[in-house]
Design an enzyme around this catalytic site. Structure first.
Site, PDB file in Angstrom:
ATOM      1  N   ASP A  83       0.852  -1.188   0.000  1.00  0.00           N
ATOM      2  CA  ASP A  83       0.000   0.000   0.000  1.00  0.00           C
ATOM      3  C   ASP A  83       0.890   1.241   0.000  1.00  0.00           C
ATOM      4  OD1 ASP A  83       0.976  -0.077   2.627  1.00  0.00           O
ATOM      5  OD2 ASP A  83      -0.839  -1.068   3.320  1.00  0.00           O
ATOM      6  N   ASP A  85       1.415   4.817   1.755  1.00  0.00           N
ATOM      7  CA  ASP A  85       1.022   5.681   2.875  1.00  0.00           C
ATOM      8  C   ASP A  85       1.552   7.086   2.650  1.00  0.00           C
ATOM      9  OD1 ASP A  85      -0.281   3.664   4.333  1.00  0.00           O
ATOM     10  OD2 ASP A  85       1.640   2.896   5.037  1.00  0.00           O
ATOM     11  N   ASP A 163       9.272   2.924  13.631  1.00  0.00           N
ATOM     12  CA  ASP A 163       9.983   1.818  14.275  1.00  0.00           C
ATOM     13  C   ASP A 163      11.424   1.627  13.788  1.00  0.00           C
ATOM     14  OD1 ASP A 163       8.936   0.940  11.843  1.00  0.00           O
ATOM     15  OD2 ASP A 163       7.826  -0.755  12.675  1.00  0.00           O
TER      16      ASP A 163
END
Ligand code: ATP
Ligand code: MG
Length: 470
Positions: A83, A85, A163
């Protein structure tokens, strides 16, 4: 001159124009390494056209807009992203005002979904980690887990709450450069999964990052950075405190994306598998662990192969295989204590699933499917009379049959039974009738039939009382 070049860049959308104008645009990212367009391989031609529309429109309205996360990481590797983002400094309400095809989701942290038919582009506003904000103390639980992560920020702040360094690269639609605040590009080249900041602290803030580390290591064929690797063992137990619904989402991504076998091996290596599937992990420890291990590996291999062949895969089948041996073991213990077989299997199935859903919230329709697949196993022993023709019309027949094959491959069910069903389901009606006719000797001997039946049922030993389909 700059104005002309900016104008040129705005109207040209071909990649060869990118290199001519890249160096005069956006110079505000001090403190970051800016990788200009000619020095990286991400091209707009690989970017989803709706994501591009969103990026351009936000920019046209005077906002900053970037692609970030997995899509930039995957494009750099020449892979097709799952996807796209988008992040921006526009706040959700501003995004909603710009796009008529936008809906805002999320209560705690609002996200914008810009919808083009079934294609949804997720647009997030920059956030900051509260721990960076000197005026506010981060809200952590007793284990150090971050409870709040919903304050808007700038790109410089947004980057620190991500992260891994490889997930924190921003593709700037203004000049097609990649902005790197955390050395993500170097780690990308070195194939390293490295946490941003202190590894232990970042895992404590969100223990799911340990699963993400394993997932990306397998998917990208990267290594965990030493600090990241070393911080897993002391924090692995914290995964047990993650809401079961979130772990369910994570295990779907871990096991159903085509790298199930490697993921399983790595999760075990890092002591994470035992937290996710405690009963299965225990069954792999027993001395005679060949059968459960083979069962798990074969089930994962099958799923990986199906994904490679673009066939549908289901998580319940995999979970049924993971929990089969623990369920059988429980049932045997109950039988040894004197419980009738059918009750024993029924109770064992219930208890095994109840224990597992405390850790991973397997939806009810899937636990029902698992119970059906398990319970149908005993039905495969009946190969005479009308039962086989009824069984193949059962909606769960195919999965139950595949499960039988899996068991036969691992020595848990007789191969000839699986072969018989393979032949039976593909034969025409006449042959099927012949195949299910009782042998002459059996017709005349009721006692022999009983003996044969007992023998067959003993082989499979899977009397589960659950089904109402008999
Ligand atoms: P993929 O979508 O290919 O599985 P991804 O990296 O895009 O990988 P997402 O879950 O879509 O993963 O998250 C998008 C981005 O959001 C990540 O790249 C990362 O920057 C950030 N992110 C997601 N989950 C976390 C987390 N638990 N902690 C910190 N940052 C996260
Ligand atoms: Mg993603």
């Amino acid at each position: 001159m700059n104005v002309i070049l900016t104008f040129l860049k705005n109207i040209l959308s071909l990649d060869n124009a990118e290199s001519e104008v890249f160096d005069v645009i956006d110079k505000k990212h001090t403190g970051a390494v800016v990788i200009a367009r000619p020095a990286h391989c991400v091209s707009r031609q690989q970017v989803n056209e709706n994501a591009l529309k969103v990026l351009y429109r936000l920019r046209k309205e005077g906002f900053d807009s970037y692609l970030v996360g997995g899509c930039v990481r995957d494009l750099l590797l020449g892979r097709e992203p799952k996807d796209f983002d988008v992040v921006t400094n526009a706040e959700p309400e501003q995004i909603a005002r710009i796009f008529s095809n936008c809906r805002l989701i999320g209560k705690r942290f609002r996200l914008a979904h810009v919808c083009y038919g079934r294609d949804v582009i997720e647009v997030a506003t920059f956030r900051k980690a509260i721990s960076d904000d000197k005026t506010q103390k981060p809200r952590l639980n007793k284990d150090g887990r971050l409870l709040q992560d919903n304050i808007y920020g700038t790109i410089e702040e947004d980057v620190w709450r991500r992260d891994f360094t490889i997930n924190a690269l921003y593709y700037n639609i203004r000049d097609f450069s990649i902005i790197d605040y955390v050395g993500g590009m170097e780690d990308h080249k070195a194939g390293l999964i490295r946490l941003i900041g202190d590894a232990g602290e970042r895992f404590r803030e969100d223990p799911v990052r340990m699963l993400r580390a394993v997932r990306f290591a397998v998917k990208l064929a990267f290594r965990l950075h030493h600090d990241c690797e070393a911080a897993i063992a002391p924090n692995a137990h914290l995964l047990a405190g993650i809401p079961p619904a979130r772990l369910y989402d994570e295990i779907s991504k871990l096991f159903l994306t085509g790298y199930g076998v490697q993921t399983f091996e790595l999760l075990r290596q890092y002591g994470l598998f035992s937290i996710l599937f405690p009963a299965t992990d225990k069954s792999l420890m027993y001395e005679e662990a060949d059968f459960p291990k083979m069962m798990v590996i074969k089930a994962l291999e099958n799923s990986d192969q199906r994904i490679a062949d673009n066939k549908p895969v289901t998580l319940y089948f995999l979970i049924a295989a993971l929990l089969w041996e623990p369920m059988l073991r429980k049932a045997k213990e109950k039988i040894a204590k004197g419980l009738p077989e059918s009750n024993a299997y029924y109770e064992a199935a219930s208890e095994t699933l109840t224990q597992q859903v405390r850790r991973i919230a397997i939806p009810r329709h899937l636990t029902l499917a698992i119970r059906e697949v398990w319970s149908l196993q005993s039905k495969f022993n009946a190969r005479v009379g009308a039962k086989p023709s009824r069984l193949i019309t059962h909606p769960r027949f195919r999965a139950a049959y595949d499960f039988l094959v899996l068991r036969a491959q691992t020595g848990d069910a007789p191969l000839d039974v699986a072969q018989w069903w393979e032949a039976y389901q593909h034969e025409n009606e006449t042959t099927q009738r012949k195949m299910t006719q009782p042998q002459v000797s059996e017709k005349n001997s009721k006692s022999k039939r009983k003996r044969t039946y007992r023998k067959k049922t003993k082989i499979a030993a899977t009397h589960l009382l659950l089904d109402t389909h008999d």
